[in-house]
Design a protein around this motif. Structure first.
Motif, PDB file in Angstrom:
ATOM      1  N   GLN A 129      23.327 -35.734 -12.253  1.00 31.04           N
ATOM      2  CA  GLN A 129      23.747 -35.475 -10.877  1.00 31.04           C
ATOM      3  C   GLN A 129      22.565 -35.565  -9.920  1.00 31.04           C
ATOM      4  OE1 GLN A 129      26.015 -31.825 -10.686  1.00 31.04           O
ATOM      5  NE2 GLN A 129      27.797 -32.720 -11.668  1.00 31.04           N
ATOM      6  N   ASP A 130      21.391 -35.119 -10.342  1.00 34.32           N
ATOM      7  CA  ASP A 130      20.198 -35.276  -9.507  1.00 34.32           C
ATOM      8  C   ASP A 130      19.905 -36.757  -9.258  1.00 34.32           C
ATOM      9  OD1 ASP A 130      19.761 -32.560  -9.283  1.00 34.32           O
ATOM     10  OD2 ASP A 130      18.311 -32.463 -10.924  1.00 34.32           O
ATOM     11  N   ILE A 131      20.045 -37.566 -10.299  1.00 33.20           N
ATOM     12  CA  ILE A 131      19.809 -39.001 -10.143  1.00 33.20           C
ATOM     13  C   ILE A 131      20.869 -39.612  -9.236  1.00 33.20           C
ATOM     14  CG2 ILE A 131      19.624 -41.208 -11.352  1.00 33.20           C
ATOM     15  CD1 ILE A 131      18.724 -39.622 -13.835  1.00 33.20           C
ATOM     16  N   LEU A 132      22.122 -39.170  -9.388  1.00 34.32           N
ATOM     17  CA  LEU A 132      23.201 -39.686  -8.537  1.00 34.32           C
ATOM     18  C   LEU A 132      22.911 -39.388  -7.072  1.00 34.32           C
ATOM     19  CD1 LEU A 132      25.960 -40.961  -8.035  1.00 34.32           C
ATOM     20  CD2 LEU A 132      27.007 -38.743  -8.586  1.00 34.32           C
ATOM     21  N   ILE A 133      22.474 -38.175  -6.764  1.00 30.27           N
ATOM     22  CA  ILE A 133      22.153 -37.832  -5.377  1.00 30.27           C
ATOM     23  C   ILE A 133      21.045 -38.743  -4.855  1.00 30.27           C
ATOM     24  CG2 ILE A 133      21.152 -36.034  -3.910  1.00 30.27           C
ATOM     25  CD1 ILE A 133      22.639 -34.013  -5.756  1.00 30.27           C
ATOM     26  N   VAL A 177      29.511 -39.044 -18.569  1.00 28.98           N
ATOM     27  CA  VAL A 177      29.833 -40.477 -18.633  1.00 28.98           C
ATOM     28  C   VAL A 177      30.248 -40.977 -17.254  1.00 28.98           C
ATOM     29  CG1 VAL A 177      31.375 -42.201 -19.637  1.00 28.98           C
ATOM     30  CG2 VAL A 177      30.457 -40.365 -21.063  1.00 28.98           C
ATOM     31  N   ARG A 178      31.116 -40.205 -16.587  1.00 28.51           N
ATOM     32  CA  ARG A 178      31.548 -40.601 -15.249  1.00 28.51           C
ATOM     33  C   ARG A 178      30.403 -40.544 -14.247  1.00 28.51           C
ATOM     34  NH1 ARG A 178      36.871 -37.322 -13.820  1.00 28.51           N
ATOM     35  NH2 ARG A 178      36.454 -38.291 -11.786  1.00 28.51           N
ATOM     36  N   ILE A 179      29.506 -39.555 -14.377  1.00 28.97           N
ATOM     37  CA  ILE A 179      28.383 -39.448 -13.447  1.00 28.97           C
ATOM     38  C   ILE A 179      27.455 -40.658 -13.595  1.00 28.97           C
ATOM     39  CG2 ILE A 179      26.398 -38.069 -12.739  1.00 28.97           C
ATOM     40  CD1 ILE A 179      29.089 -36.776 -12.104  1.00 28.97           C
ATOM     41  N   GLU A 180      27.191 -41.071 -14.831  1.00 23.71           N
ATOM     42  CA  GLU A 180      26.322 -42.238 -15.025  1.00 23.71           C
ATOM     43  C   GLU A 180      26.962 -43.500 -14.448  1.00 23.71           C
ATOM     44  OE1 GLU A 180      24.058 -44.736 -18.573  1.00 23.71           O
ATOM     45  OE2 GLU A 180      24.620 -42.637 -18.915  1.00 23.71           O
ATOM     46  N   ARG A 227      15.041 -48.112  -3.150  1.00 24.38           N
ATOM     47  CA  ARG A 227      14.427 -49.038  -4.101  1.00 24.38           C
ATOM     48  C   ARG A 227      14.649 -48.601  -5.555  1.00 24.38           C
ATOM     49  NH1 ARG A 227       8.633 -50.613  -1.160  1.00 24.38           N
ATOM     50  NH2 ARG A 227       9.541 -51.078   0.902  1.00 24.38           N
ATOM     51  N   TYR A 228      15.461 -47.587  -5.741  1.00 23.22           N
ATOM     52  CA  TYR A 228      15.688 -47.093  -7.107  1.00 23.22           C
ATOM     53  C   TYR A 228      16.454 -48.117  -7.936  1.00 23.22           C
ATOM     54  CZ  TYR A 228      17.764 -44.460 -10.962  1.00 23.22           C
ATOM     55  OH  TYR A 228      18.175 -44.057 -12.203  1.00 23.22           O
ATOM     56  N   GLU A 262      16.518 -43.613 -21.199  1.00 27.01           N
ATOM     57  CA  GLU A 262      15.477 -43.944 -20.225  1.00 27.01           C
ATOM     58  C   GLU A 262      15.807 -43.343 -18.863  1.00 27.01           C
ATOM     59  OE1 GLU A 262      13.725 -48.267 -21.516  1.00 27.01           O
ATOM     60  OE2 GLU A 262      15.806 -48.191 -20.820  1.00 27.01           O
ATOM     61  N   MET A 263      17.083 -43.329 -18.516  1.00 25.67           N
ATOM     62  CA  MET A 263      17.495 -42.748 -17.243  1.00 25.67           C
ATOM     63  C   MET A 263      17.171 -41.257 -17.203  1.00 25.67           C
ATOM     64  SD  MET A 263      21.286 -42.827 -15.468  1.00 25.67           S
ATOM     65  CE  MET A 263      21.333 -44.617 -15.349  1.00 25.67           C
ATOM     66  N   LEU A 264      17.507 -40.551 -18.279  1.00 25.87           N
ATOM     67  CA  LEU A 264      17.255 -39.109 -18.322  1.00 25.87           C
ATOM     68  C   LEU A 264      15.761 -38.807 -18.317  1.00 25.87           C
ATOM     69  CD1 LEU A 264      19.977 -37.900 -20.859  1.00 25.87           C
ATOM     70  CD2 LEU A 264      19.916 -37.509 -18.393  1.00 25.87           C
ATOM     71  N   ALA A 265      14.964 -39.692 -18.875  1.00 32.68           N
ATOM     72  CA  ALA A 265      13.514 -39.464 -18.916  1.00 32.68           C
ATOM     73  C   ALA A 265      12.911 -39.443 -17.519  1.00 32.68           C
ATOM     74  CB  ALA A 265      12.849 -40.543 -19.767  1.00 32.68           C
ATOM     75  N   GLU A 266      13.584 -40.065 -16.555  1.00 35.03           N
ATOM     76  CA  GLU A 266      13.087 -40.105 -15.178  1.00 35.03           C
ATOM     77  C   GLU A 266      13.622 -38.973 -14.314  1.00 35.03           C
ATOM     78  OE1 GLU A 266      12.717 -44.971 -14.656  1.00 35.03           O
ATOM     79  OE2 GLU A 266      14.322 -43.867 -13.651  1.00 35.03           O
ATOM     80  N   ALA A 267      14.561 -38.203 -14.846  1.00 38.97           N
ATOM     81  CA  ALA A 267      15.329 -37.279 -14.020  1.00 38.97           C
ATOM     82  C   ALA A 267      14.467 -36.241 -13.307  1.00 38.97           C
ATOM     83  CB  ALA A 267      16.401 -36.583 -14.856  1.00 38.97           C
ATOM     84  N   ALA A 268      13.407 -35.780 -13.951  1.00 37.56           N
ATOM     85  CA  ALA A 268      12.606 -34.701 -13.364  1.00 37.56           C
ATOM     86  C   ALA A 268      12.045 -35.069 -12.000  1.00 37.56           C
ATOM     87  CB  ALA A 268      11.481 -34.317 -14.311  1.00 37.56           C
ATOM     88  N   SER A 269      11.763 -36.358 -11.798  1.00 33.18           N
ATOM     89  CA  SER A 269      11.175 -36.776 -10.516  1.00 33.18           C
ATOM     90  C   SER A 269      12.194 -36.805  -9.394  1.00 33.18           C
ATOM     91  CB  SER A 269      10.531 -38.153 -10.660  1.00 33.18           C
ATOM     92  OG  SER A 269      11.487 -39.131 -11.046  1.00 33.18           O
TER      93      SER A 269
END
Length: 558
Positions: free
Chosen positions: A35-39, A82-85, A116-117, A125-132
Motif C-alpha cells: 500500500q505504501d508503494i501504491l500511494i 494480490v489486488r494491491i500489486e 519516475r517510479y 524485488e518490489m517489497l525490497a524497495e518498500a521501506a523507501s
C-alpha cells in the motif's frame, strides 16, 4: 511495515504506530508495504495528470483510478496483496499512457520523484524497495513535524478520495475536484518541507473535501431523495436474508433491485443504517430494517446473522471462520479468500441467501419485543423546523447543541461519548452522525420541554459524510442569529478513527470552526509542535473528563 493512520495504532514503542508483522486492523506487513508503494505510484500518476491538465489533456479513467486506489488504502478496506500489486502496475501503466498523450501536445519533462517510479519485475524485488516509500521515509532529514504534516495531508486526501468515489459511482463528478485531487497529490509528491506551505496544503485539502461532501450530498439526495424522519426496525423478522454493511448506497440499491420479488429480506448494518431514511430506498418493502451495531461489532453481528453479508466499503475486520464463507466484498474492499463482486451482479449473494437458513419463526425482539429507532434528521428536516428551533434557543428552552459525531471503534475511551450524552442536560439537543451514533441512539433522550410532540433531543443526521448537513445547519443558524458559527451555542465533540474523519476535521478547520473536541485519543502523527499550532490557531482540544467538558461548554466550569 509502519502505519499510524488510524486511532487504533499501537502505542508500545517510542514512535506510536503499527510496525510488527501485523497491524491492529489485521493488515499484514506485505499488504502494508504494498500500500505504501501504491500511494507512491498514485502520487506519480497525479504528477503527470496535473501537468497534463495544463495542456488540456484529461483522462476520466485516470481520475477514477486515483480516488479508487487511494480508497483501497484506508484502514479496514482492502487486505488483499494480490489486488494491491495489480493496482501498482496499473497506476504506472496509466501514468505512462497519459504522459504519452500529453507529450503529443507539447514536450513534457517528467518531474522528479514518484512520476519516475518503475516497479521491479518481481514481487520480492518490489517489497525490497518498500521501506523507501513509507510515510516516515526521510524523517532523519526533515524531522517529525514535517512528516506529521505530510501525512496529515495524505490521510486527509484518502478521506477525500473515499467520499469522491461514492459520488462518482452514482454518476456525479466535478472536473474541478479531479483537478484539485491531482494538484494536492502532485504537491505532496514533491516532498514539501516548509511548515507554512504544508499547513496551507492541509487547509486546501479541507476546502476540497467540503466540495466533495457537497457533491456526495447532491449525489445521494439526487438519486434516492432527501432523507426524512423514519422509524427503523432494529429486530429481525422471519425469512431469508442478506446483510449489507459499509457506506455505499449504490450497492445497497442494486441489491434491493436484484432481490425484488424473491422473498429475500435485506438488512442494513453499521454506516448503512441511515440508508433506511432515503425515500427511494425505503420504498422497497423488503428493506426490513437494521441488524447489529457499529462496524467494530461485526464479528459477533455477522456470526449471528443467518445469511450472506456484503461489505460495500470500509470497514472490514478479519472475517472469522464461522462466517467467512458467507462474506462477499464489493468496490474497493478485499480480503484474501473472500468472494468479490466487481460487476454489480449480486446473483451469487442471492443464491447464498436462498441456501442459508434465514431467520426462523421465533425471531424477534426477545423479552423486549420489537425495537425501533428514529433516524433521518438531515438538514432539510432540521431546517424545516428552524423557526421552532430558533425560538426555543431565544426562549432558553434549548441552551446548547452538542454534535456528538464521527467514527466509532473498539479502543478504550469511546465511552466518553456516551458519558457526554448522559451529562448533557435536558435543555440541550444532541446531533449525531457517523457510526458513533450507536453509542447513544438506543436510549430514550426525550424531547425539548418533555412534550410528546416536542423536538427530539437526539437528531441523527446520517453517515459521516453528512457532516456536510451539520455544517449547513450551523451556517444557517449563524445567519438566523446574525453571528459567526463560533458564536453559536454549539459544541463539537468529534470522535475519529480513520481517514474520512481526518478529511472532515480538515474541512472544519478550513472553515475556521474553533473549539473542536477530538478523541478519544489524538492522532499519533500530530506532534506536540503541530498540536500546539492547531490549539493556538483553532482551539483544537483533546477530550477531558466528559462531565467536566460538558460543564465547561455550558459555562459552568470554574
Amino acid at each position: 511495515m509502519f502505519c499510524y493512520q488510524c486511532e487504533q495504532t499501537q502505542h508500545i514503542d517510542a514512535v506510536a504506530g503499527c510496525h510488527s508483522l501485523k497491524g491492529t486492523c489485521g493488515k499484514d506487513a506485505v499488504t502494508s508495504d504494498l500500500q505504501d508503494i501504491l500511494i507512491h505510484a498514485v502520487k506519480g500518476l497525479a504528477q503527470v495528470s496535473h501537468r497534463a491538465r495544463a495542456l488540456g489533456v484529461t483522462d476520466a479513467e485516470v481520475d477514477d483510478f486515483i480516488h479508487h486506489a487511494l480508497f483501497t488504502t484506508l484502514t479496514n478496506v482492502n487486505f488483499n496483496p494480490v489486488r494491491i500489486e495489480l493496482l501498482i502496475r496499473q497506476a504506472v501503466a496509466l501514468r505512462d499512457g497519459l504522459g504519452g498523450k500529453a507529450a503529443a501536445m507539447a514536450p513534457v519533462a517528467v518531474p522528479p520523484g514518484p512520476a519516475r517510479y518503475e516497479p521491479p519485475a518481481t514481487h520480492a524485488e518490489m517489497l525490497a524497495e518498500a521501506a523507501s516509500f513509507g510515510v516516515r521515509a526521510g524523517v532523519e532529514t526533515v524531522g517529525e513535524d514535517v512528516i506529521g504534516l505530510r501525512v496529515l495531508v495524505l490521510y486527509g486526501m484518502k478521506g477525500v478520495a473515499a467520499y469522491y468515489h461514492h459520488a462518482t459511482v452514482l454518476g456525479f463528478r466535478d472536473p474541478a475536484i479531479d483537478a484539485g485531487i491531482a494538484r494536492i497529490l502532485s504537491d505532496l509528491a514533491g516532498d514539501p518541507s516548509d511548515i507554512a506551505e504544508l499547513l496551507a496544503l492541509a487547509l486546501d485539502t479541507g476546502t476540497l473535501n467540503l466540495k466533495v461532501m457537497e457533491l456526495l450530498d447532491a449525489a445521494n439526495t439526487g438519486t434516492y431523495g432527501t432523507p426524512e424522519p423514519t422509524v427503523v426496525r432494529m429486530t429481525p423478522v422471519p425469512g431469508k436474508a442478506i446483510l449489507v454493511s459499509g457506506h455505499d448506497l449504490g450497492d445497497l440499491a442494486r441489491i434491493l433491485e436484484q432481490t425484488r420479488d424473491t422473498g429475500i429480506l435485506v438488512y442494513t448494518h453499521g454506516e448503512l443504517l441511515p440508508a433506511n431514511a432515503y425515500p427511494a430506498l425505503k420504498a422497497h418493502p423488503h428493506l426490513a430494517g437494521n441488524f447489529g451495531g457499529a462496524w467494530q461489532d461485526q464479528q459477533s453481528d455477522f456470526a449471528a446473522f443467518p445469511g450472506p453479508v456484503v461489505l460495500t466499503s470500509n470497514c472490514l475486520i478479519e472475517p472469522q471462520r464461522s462466517y467467512k464463507g458467507r462474506v462477499f466484498t464489493a468496490g474497493p474492499v478485499g480480503w484474501p479468500g473472500v468472494r468479490h463482486i466487481d460487476n454489480g451482479d449480486f446473483s451469487p449473494v442471492i443464491q447464498a441467501a436462498k441456501a442459508s437458513p434465514g431467520f426462523g419463526q421465533n425471531v424477534g425482539g426477545g423479552g423486549d419485543g420489537e425495537r425501533t429507532i428514529t433516524i433521518g434528521f438531515a438538514r432539510d428536516a432540521v431546517m424545516g423546523v428552524a423557526g421552532t428551533v430558533i425560538d426555543a434557543v431565544k426562549s432558553g428552552a434549548i441552551r446548547r447543541f452538542f454534535l456528538i459525531g464521527g467514527c466509532d471503534g473498539a479502543a478504550p475511551g469511546r465511552n466518553y461519548y456516551t458519558e457526554v450524552a448522559e451529562a448533557a442536560p435536558a435543555d440541550t439537543v444532541m446531533l449525531t452522525l457517523g457510526c458513533g451514533k450507536f453509542r447513544i441512539n438506543d436510549q430514550d433522550h426525550g424531547t425539548i420541554g418533555g412534550t410528546a410532540d416536542g423536538i427530539p433531543r437526539l437528531l441523527d443526521l446520517g453517515q459521516c459524510n453528512d457532516a456536510y448537513s451539520a455544517i449547513k445547519i450551523a451556517m444557517a443558524l449563524a445567519d438566523a442569529f446574525e453571528c459567526g458559527v463560533n458564536d453559536l451555542p454549539l459544541s463539537l465533540m468529534v470522535s475519529w478513527f480513520e481517514q474520512k474523519a481526518t478529511a472532515v476535521l480538515l474541512t472544519m478547520l478550513a472553515l475556521g470552526i474553533k473549539g473542536i473536541h477530538l478523541g478519544p485519543t489524538l492522532p499519533a502523527f500530530l506532534t506536540p509542535t503541530l498540536l500546539a499550532v492547531l490549539q493556538e490557531r483553532l482551539d483544537l482540544r483533546a477530550n477531558g473528563e466528559a462531565a467536566a467538558d460538558v460543564a465547561r461548554a455550558l459555562g459552568q466550569a470554574a
